[in-house]
Write an enzyme that holds these catalytic residues in place. Structure first.
Site, PDB file in Angstrom:
ATOM      1  CG  HIS A  94      -2.044  -1.003   1.103  1.00 55.09           C
ATOM      2  ND1 HIS A  94      -1.894  -2.301   1.526  1.00 55.09           N
ATOM      3  CD2 HIS A  94      -3.307  -0.921   0.614  1.00 55.09           C
ATOM      4  CE1 HIS A  94      -3.015  -2.977   1.304  1.00 55.09           C
ATOM      5  NE2 HIS A  94      -3.887  -2.152   0.754  1.00 55.09           N
ATOM      6  CG  HIS A  97      -3.066  -5.527  -3.196  1.00 56.35           C
ATOM      7  ND1 HIS A  97      -2.586  -4.246  -3.298  1.00 56.35           N
ATOM      8  CD2 HIS A  97      -4.124  -5.458  -2.357  1.00 56.35           C
ATOM      9  CE1 HIS A  97      -3.315  -3.430  -2.550  1.00 56.35           C
ATOM     10  NE2 HIS A  97      -4.271  -4.147  -1.971  1.00 56.35           N
ATOM     11  CB  CYS A 128     -13.464  -4.125   1.812  1.00 56.31           C
ATOM     12  SG  CYS A 128     -13.146  -2.725   2.883  1.00 56.31           S
ATOM     13  CG  HIS A 162      -6.099  -7.103   1.241  1.00 56.45           C
ATOM     14  ND1 HIS A 162      -6.145  -6.334   2.381  1.00 56.45           N
ATOM     15  CD2 HIS A 162      -6.013  -6.249   0.199  1.00 56.45           C
ATOM     16  CE1 HIS A 162      -6.087  -5.052   2.038  1.00 56.45           C
ATOM     17  NE2 HIS A 162      -6.010  -4.969   0.722  1.00 56.45           N
ATOM     18  CD  GLU A 210     -13.633  -6.467   8.647  1.00 61.45           C
ATOM     19  OE1 GLU A 210     -14.600  -5.724   8.333  1.00 61.45           O
ATOM     20  OE2 GLU A 210     -12.545  -6.447   8.071  1.00 61.45           O
ATOM     21  CE1 TYR A 235      -9.613  -0.038  -4.954  1.00 65.60           C
ATOM     22  CE2 TYR A 235     -11.402  -1.223  -5.987  1.00 65.60           C
ATOM     23  CZ  TYR A 235     -10.599  -0.974  -4.891  1.00 65.60           C
ATOM     24  OH  TYR A 235     -10.785  -1.679  -3.735  1.00 65.60           O
ATOM     25  CD  GLU A 244      -6.615  -0.052  -0.432  1.00 71.42           C
ATOM     26  OE1 GLU A 244      -6.137  -0.987  -1.108  1.00 71.42           O
ATOM     27  OE2 GLU A 244      -6.906  -0.177   0.759  1.00 71.42           O
ATOM     28  CD  GLU A 253      -7.665  -2.941  -2.522  1.00 70.22           C
ATOM     29  OE1 GLU A 253      -7.160  -3.292  -1.439  1.00 70.22           O
ATOM     30  OE2 GLU A 253      -8.867  -2.617  -2.628  1.00 70.22           O
ATOM     31  CD1 TRP A 257     -13.383   0.392  -0.926  1.00 72.02           C
ATOM     32  CD2 TRP A 257     -11.622   1.442  -0.065  1.00 72.02           C
ATOM     33  NE1 TRP A 257     -13.333   0.074   0.412  1.00 72.02           N
ATOM     34  CE2 TRP A 257     -12.253   0.707   0.966  1.00 72.02           C
ATOM     35  CE3 TRP A 257     -10.478   2.182   0.239  1.00 72.02           C
ATOM     36  CZ2 TRP A 257     -11.781   0.693   2.282  1.00 72.02           C
ATOM     37  CZ3 TRP A 257     -10.010   2.171   1.551  1.00 72.02           C
ATOM     38  CH2 TRP A 257     -10.657   1.438   2.545  1.00 72.02           C
TER      39      TRP A 257
END
Length: 197
Positions: free
Chosen positions: A41, A48, A83, A85, A103, A119, A130, A132, A175
């Protein structure tokens, strides 16, 4: 934080956390390597794999989360339901379901793929970027939430009209609109035309 199969895999035997690795991809989403999460990042960012989840209640309202203030990236802002990874080699669908439970303390119902979006969003507050290749998922939430306070500061269910008002007033992740707009066809299919998405 409780040790789950996912976190146990990424904790060392002496109890210290190992570096979290992300899956680096090319412009077609093909895996080309790994990088440590924070390093990926740092400007200009490394492309990624990521995922974004949009869950709705039975009334067609979107579940938003406000990111915890202790997050290193985009703390305190509102964003989509979940959101994150995937770990290297972890399927995006499995990662989306896993992180939603970690979460928010709830497993999604009828979780379905909703396409991908690529993006590049710099975060002016943190200086992080970001870059991604994001896998999108939509589904329903039909059980009470149990948010992890280290991850989630607050939650809210909003209609499309309420989201527009909130987005004009409150800070959102850089995002958010990109992933929401990319997921809209699947969201409309899930919620029906009367929900207004």
């Amino acid at each position: 934080m409780p040790i789950t199969p996912a976190t146990a895999t990424h904790s060392s035997s002496n109890g210290t956390a190992e570096a979290i690795l992300l899956e680096l991809v090319d412009e077609k989403g093909v895996t080309i390597g790994t990088a440590e999460k924070l390093a990926a990042h740092q400007p200009p960012g490394q492309l990624h794999r990521a995922f974004s989840v949009f869950l709705f209640d039975d009334h067609g309202r979107l579940l938003l989360q406000q990111r915890a203030l202790g997050k290193y990236h985009s703390p305190g802002v509102w964003s989509n339901t979940c959101c994150g990874h995937p770990y290297p080699g972890e399927a995006p669908f499995a990662a989306a379901a896993r992180r939603t439970y970690e979460e928010l303390g709830v497993s999604p119902s009828l979780l379905a793929e909703a396409g991908t979006v690529r993006y590049n969003h710099p975060d002016p507050d943190s200086g992080l970027v970001e870059q991604e290749y994001n896998h999108l998922f939509v589904g329903l939430v039909q059980a009470p939430l149990g948010p992890d306070q280290e991850e989630v500061a607050s939650t809210a269910f909003v209609t499309a009209a309420e989201l527009a008002e909130r987005h004009a007033r409150d800070p959102f992740s850089a995002w958010f609109m990109t992933v929401l707009d990319a997921a809209r066809p699947a969201i409309r299919e899930l919620t029906g035309p009367s929900a207004g998405w």
